[in-house]
Scaffold this motif. Sequence first.
Motif, mmCIF file in Angstrom:
data_model
loop_
_atom_site.group_PDB
_atom_site.id
_atom_site.type_symbol
_atom_site.label_atom_id
_atom_site.label_comp_id
_atom_site.label_asym_id
_atom_site.label_seq_id
_atom_site.Cartn_x
_atom_site.Cartn_y
_atom_site.Cartn_z
ATOM 1 N N SER A 1 -26.914 25.428 2.427
ATOM 2 C CA SER A 1 -26.569 26.910 3.251
ATOM 3 C C SER A 1 -25.516 27.548 3.344
ATOM 4 C CB SER A 1 -27.911 27.753 3.567
ATOM 5 O OG SER A 1 -28.501 27.386 3.866
ATOM 6 N N LEU A 2 -24.918 27.121 4.569
ATOM 7 C CA LEU A 2 -23.419 26.734 4.411
ATOM 8 C C LEU A 2 -22.554 26.490 3.849
ATOM 9 C CD1 LEU A 2 -23.506 25.416 8.021
ATOM 10 C CD2 LEU A 2 -23.590 27.328 7.730
ATOM 11 N N GLY A 3 -22.543 25.587 2.433
ATOM 12 C CA GLY A 3 -21.082 25.094 1.363
ATOM 13 C C GLY A 3 -21.813 26.610 0.685
ATOM 14 N N ILE A 4 -22.549 26.988 -0.517
ATOM 15 C CA ILE A 4 -22.696 28.202 -0.160
ATOM 16 C C ILE A 4 -22.244 29.498 0.356
ATOM 17 C CG2 ILE A 4 -24.527 30.255 -1.156
ATOM 18 C CD1 ILE A 4 -26.549 28.358 -2.007
ATOM 19 N N MET A 5 -22.962 30.406 1.697
ATOM 20 C CA MET A 5 -21.987 30.957 2.324
ATOM 21 C C MET A 5 -20.262 30.647 2.438
ATOM 22 S SD MET A 5 -23.435 32.629 3.667
ATOM 23 C CE MET A 5 -25.801 32.849 3.733
ATOM 24 N N ASP B 1 -18.032 45.622 0.467
ATOM 25 C CA ASP B 1 -16.475 46.238 1.137
ATOM 26 C C ASP B 1 -16.466 44.331 1.998
ATOM 27 O OD1 ASP B 1 -15.556 46.230 3.986
ATOM 28 O OD2 ASP B 1 -16.087 48.379 3.618
ATOM 29 N N ARG B 2 -15.280 44.280 1.913
ATOM 30 C CA ARG B 2 -15.176 42.897 2.326
ATOM 31 C C ARG B 2 -15.291 42.019 3.976
ATOM 32 N NH1 ARG B 2 -9.780 43.133 -1.655
ATOM 33 N NH2 ARG B 2 -10.785 42.425 -3.741
ATOM 34 N N LYS B 3 -14.559 43.417 4.195
ATOM 35 C CA LYS B 3 -15.175 43.156 5.889
ATOM 36 C C LYS B 3 -16.666 43.662 6.362
ATOM 37 C CE LYS B 3 -14.410 45.828 10.160
ATOM 38 N NZ LYS B 3 -14.239 46.714 10.733
ATOM 39 N N LYS B 4 -17.473 43.954 6.037
ATOM 40 C CA LYS B 4 -18.745 44.075 5.766
ATOM 41 C C LYS B 4 -18.928 42.770 6.010
ATOM 42 C CE LYS B 4 -19.339 48.874 6.399
ATOM 43 N NZ LYS B 4 -19.639 50.347 5.661
ATOM 44 N N PHE B 5 -19.594 42.437 4.378
ATOM 45 C CA PHE B 5 -19.386 41.273 3.492
ATOM 46 C C PHE B 5 -19.007 39.572 4.467
ATOM 47 C CE2 PHE B 5 -20.069 38.551 -0.618
ATOM 48 C CZ PHE B 5 -20.983 38.517 -0.271
ATOM 49 N N LEU B 6 -17.972 39.880 4.804
ATOM 50 C CA LEU B 6 -17.629 38.726 6.130
ATOM 51 C C LEU B 6 -17.928 38.748 7.320
ATOM 52 C CD1 LEU B 6 -15.323 36.782 5.710
ATOM 53 C CD2 LEU B 6 -13.919 37.922 7.252
ATOM 54 N N VAL B 7 -18.557 39.912 8.147
ATOM 55 C CA VAL B 7 -19.161 40.060 9.083
ATOM 56 C C VAL B 7 -21.113 38.959 8.613
ATOM 57 C CG1 VAL B 7 -20.817 41.776 10.827
ATOM 58 C CG2 VAL B 7 -17.568 41.520 10.087
ATOM 59 N N VAL B 8 -21.565 39.894 7.965
ATOM 60 C CA VAL B 8 -22.633 39.043 7.286
ATOM 61 C C VAL B 8 -22.873 38.255 6.904
ATOM 62 C CG1 VAL B 8 -24.972 39.767 5.406
ATOM 63 C CG2 VAL B 8 -23.152 41.834 6.199
ATOM 64 N N ILE B 9 -21.938 37.421 6.100
ATOM 65 C CA ILE B 9 -21.954 35.864 5.818
ATOM 66 C C ILE B 9 -21.119 35.140 7.489
ATOM 67 C CG2 ILE B 9 -20.255 34.339 5.330
ATOM 68 C CD1 ILE B 9 -20.124 35.975 2.534
ATOM 69 N N ASP B 10 -20.682 35.481 7.525
ATOM 70 C CA ASP B 10 -20.480 34.473 9.382
ATOM 71 C C ASP B 10 -22.026 35.101 10.204
ATOM 72 O OD1 ASP B 10 -17.902 34.209 8.424
ATOM 73 O OD2 ASP B 10 -16.711 35.146 10.211
ATOM 74 N N LEU B 11 -22.499 36.138 9.946
ATOM 75 C CA LEU B 11 -24.174 36.201 10.650
ATOM 76 C C LEU B 11 -24.790 35.761 10.293
ATOM 77 C CD1 LEU B 11 -23.288 39.643 11.930
ATOM 78 C CD2 LEU B 11 -23.614 37.919 13.495
ATOM 79 N N ILE B 12 -24.906 35.297 9.265
ATOM 80 C CA ILE B 12 -26.174 34.546 8.388
ATOM 81 C C ILE B 12 -25.605 33.530 9.310
ATOM 82 C CG2 ILE B 12 -27.254 34.005 6.629
ATOM 83 C CD1 ILE B 12 -26.375 36.603 5.577
ATOM 84 N N SER B 13 -24.869 32.598 8.876
ATOM 85 C CA SER B 13 -24.686 31.327 9.148
ATOM 86 C C SER B 13 -24.846 31.204 10.573
ATOM 87 C CB SER B 13 -23.027 31.189 8.369
ATOM 88 O OG SER B 13 -22.685 31.157 7.462
ATOM 89 N N GLY B 14 -24.303 31.655 11.423
ATOM 90 C CA GLY B 14 -24.516 32.016 12.547
ATOM 91 C C GLY B 14 -25.869 31.851 13.298
ATOM 92 N N VAL B 15 -25.898 32.482 12.767
ATOM 93 C CA VAL B 15 -28.180 32.632 12.907
ATOM 94 C C VAL B 15 -28.967 31.651 12.425
ATOM 95 C CG1 VAL B 15 -29.959 33.571 12.333
ATOM 96 C CG2 VAL B 15 -28.180 35.196 13.205
ATOM 97 N N LEU B 16 -28.721 30.934 11.156
ATOM 98 C CA LEU B 16 -28.750 30.401 10.622
ATOM 99 C C LEU B 16 -29.118 28.979 11.562
ATOM 100 C CD1 LEU B 16 -29.787 28.187 8.536
ATOM 101 C CD2 LEU B 16 -27.660 28.125 7.499
ATOM 102 N N LEU B 17 -27.765 28.657 12.180
ATOM 103 C CA LEU B 17 -26.942 27.288 12.772
ATOM 104 C C LEU B 17 -28.372 27.439 14.355
ATOM 105 C CD1 LEU B 17 -23.728 26.703 11.805
ATOM 106 C CD2 LEU B 17 -25.490 25.697 10.988
#
Length: 189
Positions: A51-55, A13-29
């Motif tokens: 990690s951010l490059g992969i995201m 699901d594109r929307k959920k996937f986008l939200v998860v990717i951005d959350l992971i990136s934000g939490v990592l930082l």
Amino acid sequence: SSDLGGVFVDWFDRKKFLVVIDLISGVLLLISALVYGNNLSLPIIYFICISLGIMNSVDEPLVVALIPSLVEKEKLVTANSINMFSTALGNIIGPILGAVVYSSFGIDTILYINASSFIIGAILEFMINIENKFMTIGVKENISLDIQLFMWNEIEERINAGNQVDYLQVFNISVIDEVRGIVKIEHIQ
């Protein structure tokens, strides 16, 4: 964007996937800023960048794939242009702004700002209303995007006209002239 990222975009699901990717990136930082602050070692910086490059390799094709779900067909070219322009502008201004913030406040401030932008972005993306459009794998693999968009428009026009639309929509696609790429599409409900 990467081919691998494009594959993942079609699986979830594109929307959920986008939200998860951005959350992971934000939490990592955010974790990096909280744990290391201004004391980042080179291996940690490499880890964050990789990690951010992969995201990002998934995020870019994901955003491009979501645009047709967010704008009307007539505005699709403009929306894609705005997306490409804002990405290019960010690639130009981002490093300059980063250098100014780094020299004034340190790397931890950059990490906090970047983490905040990802987390706020994820929250805003979560609030976007995207109609889920489902199709069989065969359609995704064998029918060009422009024909898929035409079929979705046909369905939306029937709905907007107040017509009853069944869950299952059937289209008959016939090739009229393969050389010139002319097809006949019949919408059969």
